[in-house]
Design a protein around this motif. Sequence first.
Motif, PDB file in Angstrom:
ATOM      1  N   MET A 196       0.853  -1.187   0.000  1.00 17.76           N
ATOM      2  CA  MET A 196       0.000   0.000   0.000  1.00 17.76           C
ATOM      3  C   MET A 196       0.896   1.246   0.000  1.00 17.76           C
ATOM      4  O   MET A 196       1.805   1.348   0.805  1.00 17.76           O
ATOM      5  N   ASN A 197       0.592   2.161  -0.925  1.00 22.74           N
ATOM      6  CA  ASN A 197       1.454   3.337  -1.081  1.00 22.74           C
ATOM      7  C   ASN A 197       1.489   4.206   0.169  1.00 22.74           C
ATOM      8  O   ASN A 197       2.506   4.812   0.482  1.00 22.74           O
ATOM      9  N   ASP A 198       0.346   4.278   0.849  1.00 27.16           N
ATOM     10  CA  ASP A 198       0.293   5.110   2.045  1.00 27.16           C
ATOM     11  C   ASP A 198       1.222   4.555   3.131  1.00 27.16           C
ATOM     12  O   ASP A 198       1.842   5.318   3.872  1.00 27.16           O
ATOM     13  N   ASP A 199       1.312   3.228   3.199  1.00 21.94           N
ATOM     14  CA  ASP A 199       2.234   2.601   4.149  1.00 21.94           C
ATOM     15  C   ASP A 199       3.670   3.016   3.817  1.00 21.94           C
ATOM     16  O   ASP A 199       4.439   3.400   4.706  1.00 21.94           O
ATOM     17  N   LEU A 200       4.009   2.924   2.532  1.00 23.09           N
ATOM     18  CA  LEU A 200       5.381   3.249   2.124  1.00 23.09           C
ATOM     19  C   LEU A 200       5.693   4.709   2.407  1.00 23.09           C
ATOM     20  O   LEU A 200       6.798   5.051   2.852  1.00 23.09           O
ATOM     21  N   ASP A 201       4.719   5.567   2.161  1.00 19.32           N
ATOM     22  CA  ASP A 201       4.915   6.996   2.430  1.00 19.32           C
ATOM     23  C   ASP A 201       5.194   7.216   3.925  1.00 19.32           C
ATOM     24  O   ASP A 201       6.127   7.928   4.299  1.00 19.32           O
ATOM     25  N   ALA A 202       4.370   6.559   4.760  1.00 23.77           N
ATOM     26  CA  ALA A 202       4.569   6.696   6.211  1.00 23.77           C
ATOM     27  C   ALA A 202       5.940   6.168   6.621  1.00 23.77           C
ATOM     28  O   ALA A 202       6.645   6.790   7.425  1.00 23.77           O
ATOM     29  N   ILE A 203       6.339   5.046   6.051  1.00 19.44           N
ATOM     30  CA  ILE A 203       7.633   4.441   6.404  1.00 19.44           C
ATOM     31  C   ILE A 203       8.784   5.372   6.010  1.00 19.44           C
ATOM     32  O   ILE A 203       9.713   5.604   6.786  1.00 19.44           O
ATOM     33  N   GLN A 204       8.674   5.931   4.794  1.00 18.74           N
ATOM     34  CA  GLN A 204       9.740   6.839   4.350  1.00 18.74           C
ATOM     35  C   GLN A 204       9.837   8.066   5.257  1.00 18.74           C
ATOM     36  O   GLN A 204      10.924   8.535   5.574  1.00 18.74           O
ATOM     37  N   PRO A 251      10.191  -3.195   0.686  1.00 21.06           N
ATOM     38  CA  PRO A 251       8.867  -3.264   0.045  1.00 21.06           C
ATOM     39  C   PRO A 251       8.833  -4.150  -1.191  1.00 21.06           C
ATOM     40  O   PRO A 251       7.764  -4.550  -1.627  1.00 21.06           O
ATOM     41  N   LYS A 252      10.024  -4.458  -1.745  1.00 19.17           N
ATOM     42  CA  LYS A 252      10.032  -5.331  -2.937  1.00 19.17           C
ATOM     43  C   LYS A 252       9.753  -6.784  -2.545  1.00 19.17           C
ATOM     44  O   LYS A 252       9.326  -7.584  -3.355  1.00 19.17           O
ATOM     45  N   ARG A 253      10.040  -7.113  -1.321  1.00 23.35           N
ATOM     46  CA  ARG A 253       9.885  -8.511  -0.903  1.00 23.35           C
ATOM     47  C   ARG A 253       8.497  -8.809  -0.364  1.00 23.35           C
ATOM     48  O   ARG A 253       8.005  -9.926  -0.514  1.00 23.35           O
ATOM     49  N   SER A 254       7.869  -7.843   0.287  1.00 19.16           N
ATOM     50  CA  SER A 254       6.522  -8.098   0.818  1.00 19.16           C
ATOM     51  C   SER A 254       5.834  -6.788   1.152  1.00 19.16           C
ATOM     52  O   SER A 254       6.482  -5.742   1.223  1.00 19.16           O
ATOM     53  N   ALA A 255       4.518  -6.890   1.346  1.00 18.38           N
ATOM     54  CA  ALA A 255       3.772  -5.715   1.816  1.00 18.38           C
ATOM     55  C   ALA A 255       4.116  -5.473   3.286  1.00 18.38           C
ATOM     56  O   ALA A 255       4.533  -6.409   3.986  1.00 18.38           O
ATOM     57  N   PHE A 256       3.911  -4.243   3.739  1.00 16.32           N
ATOM     58  CA  PHE A 256       4.211  -3.937   5.141  1.00 16.32           C
ATOM     59  C   PHE A 256       3.360  -4.803   6.072  1.00 16.32           C
ATOM     60  O   PHE A 256       3.846  -5.296   7.091  1.00 16.32           O
ATOM     61  N   SER A 257       2.086  -5.017   5.696  1.00 18.50           N
ATOM     62  CA  SER A 257       1.195  -5.810   6.557  1.00 18.50           C
ATOM     63  C   SER A 257       1.746  -7.237   6.713  1.00 18.50           C
ATOM     64  O   SER A 257       1.739  -7.784   7.816  1.00 18.50           O
ATOM     65  N   THR A 258       2.236  -7.818   5.613  1.00 17.76           N
ATOM     66  CA  THR A 258       2.796  -9.179   5.677  1.00 17.76           C
ATOM     67  C   THR A 258       4.004  -9.206   6.608  1.00 17.76           C
ATOM     68  O   THR A 258       4.160 -10.110   7.433  1.00 17.76           O
ATOM     69  N   TRP A 259       4.847  -8.182   6.462  1.00 19.32           N
ATOM     70  CA  TRP A 259       6.057  -8.082   7.299  1.00 19.32           C
ATOM     71  C   TRP A 259       5.673  -7.955   8.780  1.00 19.32           C
ATOM     72  O   TRP A 259       6.215  -8.641   9.654  1.00 19.32           O
ATOM     73  N   PHE A 261       4.633   7.345  12.207  1.00 14.74           N
ATOM     74  CA  PHE A 261       4.442   5.937  12.574  1.00 14.74           C
ATOM     75  C   PHE A 261       3.022   5.711  13.085  1.00 14.74           C
ATOM     76  O   PHE A 261       2.490   4.614  13.000  1.00 14.74           O
ATOM     77  N   ARG A 262       2.418   6.775  13.589  1.00 10.56           N
ATOM     78  CA  ARG A 262       1.056   6.650  14.107  1.00 10.56           C
ATOM     79  C   ARG A 262       0.075   6.199  13.028  1.00 10.56           C
ATOM     80  O   ARG A 262      -0.901   5.505  13.305  1.00 10.56           O
ATOM     81  N   ARG A 263       0.325   6.624  11.784  1.00 10.87           N
ATOM     82  CA  ARG A 263      -0.563   6.203  10.692  1.00 10.87           C
ATOM     83  C   ARG A 263      -0.556   4.683  10.562  1.00 10.87           C
ATOM     84  O   ARG A 263      -1.588   4.053  10.311  1.00 10.87           O
ATOM     85  N   LEU A 264       0.620   4.100  10.738  1.00  8.35           N
ATOM     86  CA  LEU A 264       0.724   2.637  10.649  1.00  8.35           C
ATOM     87  C   LEU A 264       0.048   1.979  11.858  1.00  8.35           C
ATOM     88  O   LEU A 264      -0.632   0.965  11.722  1.00  8.35           O
ATOM     89  N   VAL A 265       0.242   2.606  13.028  1.00  8.76           N
ATOM     90  CA  VAL A 265      -0.373   2.052  14.241  1.00  8.76           C
ATOM     91  C   VAL A 265      -1.894   2.111  14.116  1.00  8.76           C
ATOM     92  O   VAL A 265      -2.596   1.131  14.391  1.00  8.76           O
ATOM     93  N   ASP A 266      -2.408   3.259  13.677  1.00  4.76           N
ATOM     94  CA  ASP A 266      -3.856   3.408  13.541  1.00  4.76           C
ATOM     95  C   ASP A 266      -4.433   2.390  12.564  1.00  4.76           C
ATOM     96  O   ASP A 266      -5.495   1.821  12.791  1.00  4.76           O
ATOM     97  N   ARG A 267      -3.712   2.148  11.486  1.00  5.77           N
ATOM     98  CA  ARG A 267      -4.231   1.250  10.444  1.00  5.77           C
ATOM     99  C   ARG A 267      -4.178  -0.213  10.873  1.00  5.77           C
ATOM    100  O   ARG A 267      -5.077  -0.978  10.557  1.00  5.77           O
ATOM    101  N   TYR A 268      -3.124  -0.588  11.593  1.00  5.19           N
ATOM    102  CA  TYR A 268      -2.921  -2.022  11.852  1.00  5.19           C
ATOM    103  C   TYR A 268      -3.191  -2.447  13.289  1.00  5.19           C
ATOM    104  O   TYR A 268      -3.044  -3.633  13.600  1.00  5.19           O
ATOM    105  N   GLN A 269      -3.593  -1.539  14.167  1.00  4.15           N
ATOM    106  CA  GLN A 269      -3.773  -1.943  15.561  1.00  4.15           C
ATOM    107  C   GLN A 269      -4.869  -3.005  15.706  1.00  4.15           C
ATOM    108  O   GLN A 269      -4.721  -3.969  16.461  1.00  4.15           O
ATOM    109  N   ARG A 270      -5.949  -2.833  14.975  1.00  6.04           N
ATOM    110  CA  ARG A 270      -7.061  -3.783  15.121  1.00  6.04           C
ATOM    111  C   ARG A 270      -6.702  -5.174  14.590  1.00  6.04           C
ATOM    112  O   ARG A 270      -6.871  -6.169  15.315  1.00  6.04           O
ATOM    113  N   PRO A 271      -6.243  -5.277  13.326  1.00  2.00           N
ATOM    114  CA  PRO A 271      -5.874  -6.626  12.861  1.00  2.00           C
ATOM    115  C   PRO A 271      -4.751  -7.254  13.679  1.00  2.00           C
ATOM    116  O   PRO A 271      -4.745  -8.462  13.906  1.00  2.00           O
ATOM    117  N   LEU A 272      -3.831  -6.412  14.161  1.00  2.00           N
ATOM    118  CA  LEU A 272      -2.720  -6.959  14.949  1.00  2.00           C
ATOM    119  C   LEU A 272      -3.220  -7.501  16.287  1.00  2.00           C
ATOM    120  O   LEU A 272      -2.829  -8.590  16.717  1.00  2.00           O
TER     121      LEU A 272
END
Lengths: 180, 76
Positions: free
Chosen positions: A1-9, A64-72, A19-30
């Motif tokens: 997801m491009n938004d993930d990559l943007d946040a990571i960069q 990001p070439k090896r996997s999506a951030f969520s997979t990682w 980093f909060r954007r990643l936390v907000d997006r993945y806290q529930r599934p995690l």
Amino acid sequence: MNDDLDAIQRVLADDVESFRRLVDRYQRPLLTLVRNLTPRDTDHEGVAQEVFLAAFRCLASFDPKRSAFSTWLFTIARNRCRNELARRRPVAGVELPESVDLRSPEREASEAELFRQLDAALDALPFEQRSAFVLSQLQGLSYEEVGRIEGVGVGTVKSRIARAREKLRCLLRHVAEPHS
Amino acid sequence: MNDELYDLWIQRANAEAPTDFADRVMDAVRREPLPSSKGVRVRLLSSPAVRVAACVLACLACLFRMAAVVAVFFVQ
């Protein structure tokens, strides 16, 4: 997801708040993953927080070439949960417990009781089956994604999920019988 | 499988995050050193090309050492 990559960069450019954007997006599934892969009395939020911290510390090594951030992220979480389970329960591969006694005198098990027993049955699955089942059925990941997280092929993922489903199906069948 | 019960259980298994969970994670994150501060070596080692190059160099060095040892017997 491009938004993930943007946040990571941005985080790697020292904008920690991104980093909060990643936390907000993945806290529930995690949290869902952690709650379903570790025993009920585990500090699930503590484990999920450790997973986020581990991801933050190793963010520079994410490719990001090896996997999506969520997979990682889910791979880190899955391994962390396995360690937690191994620490608490050194004997792996526990079979369905006798305590799943749906033939108890009450027989009219309430939904809550059934869910508790399904939880117990899930807890009793070997970690690999449980992990594949949770990632696929609860997280809604594809077999390919689950395979990448588990480090196995799609065929192995399918067979693990099938075996887990069969055990849970068996449990539900026993519940359904007394009512029919 | 009893689909209705199964679906209900699946829905119940999906966890809600406490409202302050993200805040707590961010508080802990702010106490960590910046990921970029250890970035150069980590980023270098995480590159497959760099890892392959390092392995090739190590193999070459190993072969060179082995050849040097064998060469002792063929000097004359």
